[in-house]
Scaffold this active site. Sequence first.
Site, PDB file in Angstrom:
ATOM      1  N   ALA A 281       0.828  -1.209   0.000  1.00 41.91           N
ATOM      2  CA  ALA A 281       0.000   0.000   0.000  1.00 41.91           C
ATOM      3  C   ALA A 281       0.862   1.258   0.000  1.00 41.91           C
ATOM      4  O   ALA A 281       0.565   2.232  -0.700  1.00 41.91           O
ATOM      5  CB  ALA A 281      -0.927   0.001   1.209  1.00 41.91           C
ATOM      6  N   TYR A 282       1.941   1.226   0.772  1.00 37.93           N
ATOM      7  CA  TYR A 282       2.855   2.369   0.829  1.00 37.93           C
ATOM      8  C   TYR A 282       3.534   2.576  -0.527  1.00 37.93           C
ATOM      9  O   TYR A 282       3.592   3.701  -1.049  1.00 37.93           O
ATOM     10  CB  TYR A 282       3.887   2.126   1.926  1.00 37.93           C
ATOM     11  CG  TYR A 282       4.942   3.198   2.046  1.00 37.93           C
ATOM     12  CD1 TYR A 282       4.631   4.463   2.535  1.00 37.93           C
ATOM     13  CD2 TYR A 282       6.268   2.934   1.694  1.00 37.93           C
ATOM     14  CE1 TYR A 282       5.599   5.447   2.655  1.00 37.93           C
ATOM     15  CE2 TYR A 282       7.241   3.912   1.818  1.00 37.93           C
ATOM     16  CZ  TYR A 282       6.907   5.161   2.300  1.00 37.93           C
ATOM     17  OH  TYR A 282       7.878   6.128   2.421  1.00 37.93           O
ATOM     18  N   ALA A 283       4.039   1.496  -1.115  1.00 40.26           N
ATOM     19  CA  ALA A 283       4.707   1.598  -2.409  1.00 40.26           C
ATOM     20  C   ALA A 283       3.744   2.070  -3.489  1.00 40.26           C
ATOM     21  O   ALA A 283       4.129   2.832  -4.384  1.00 40.26           O
ATOM     22  CB  ALA A 283       5.315   0.252  -2.789  1.00 40.26           C
TER      23      ALA A 283
END
Length: 235
Positions: A143-145
């Site tokens: 999700a962060y990437a």
Amino acid sequence: MTGGSGGIGRVSAARLAAANTAVVVHHASGRDRADDVVDSIRAEGGRAVAAGGDVADETEMSALFDVAEREFGGVDVLVHTAGIMPLAPITEMDLDTFDRIQRTNLRGTFVVDQLAARRLRPGGAIINLSTSITRLQTPGYGAYAASKGAVEAMTLILARELRGRDLTVNAVAPGPTTTALFFEGKSPELITAIASANPMERLGTPDDVAEMIAFLAGPARWVNGQVLHVNGGAA
């Protein structure tokens, strides 16, 4: 400087102030930490003020730019370091957490970049923060990437949309860096393994990243529409 009270933001704010740049130190909720950054900059003879706001709220961020214009006469550089990094495998991540990551990291970047594109003076620079995780593709960071991959795409497009404005737009993509955000939830053994895997055999520091930010904010007028990986050769 959004996220100016955080690890990379704090050091970068001090680095820019040392180069005679007046700094608005933004915070989302940690006013005490932002005030500490301002006090340390002023103690060294620099100029700084603190201001708060939600990076994903266009009204609050417009007020942040108002502070810079009122206190220092205008805005020349946006350094956007604010972000969050909850981790979980894609199959296990709560969708509310996913939405929160995208709201802060992606919408927040869109909001502040849009305002900067409208309000920066000629000769200015927009500097976003991405991550080397977009290359390393480490499990748990999906999700962060995803949010930072979108930031990179937006950075490259905005650089081209601002043709003729004499504004540069770039993203800095740090590797594993010694900040509280990085250390959270990691065992000492994992931290040692990550550091050992780097060709430089260490973790990055906020100072490493701040040097690249200062370069893009100042002399790097021919660097535009780029994602610069500051990671010791990790990928």
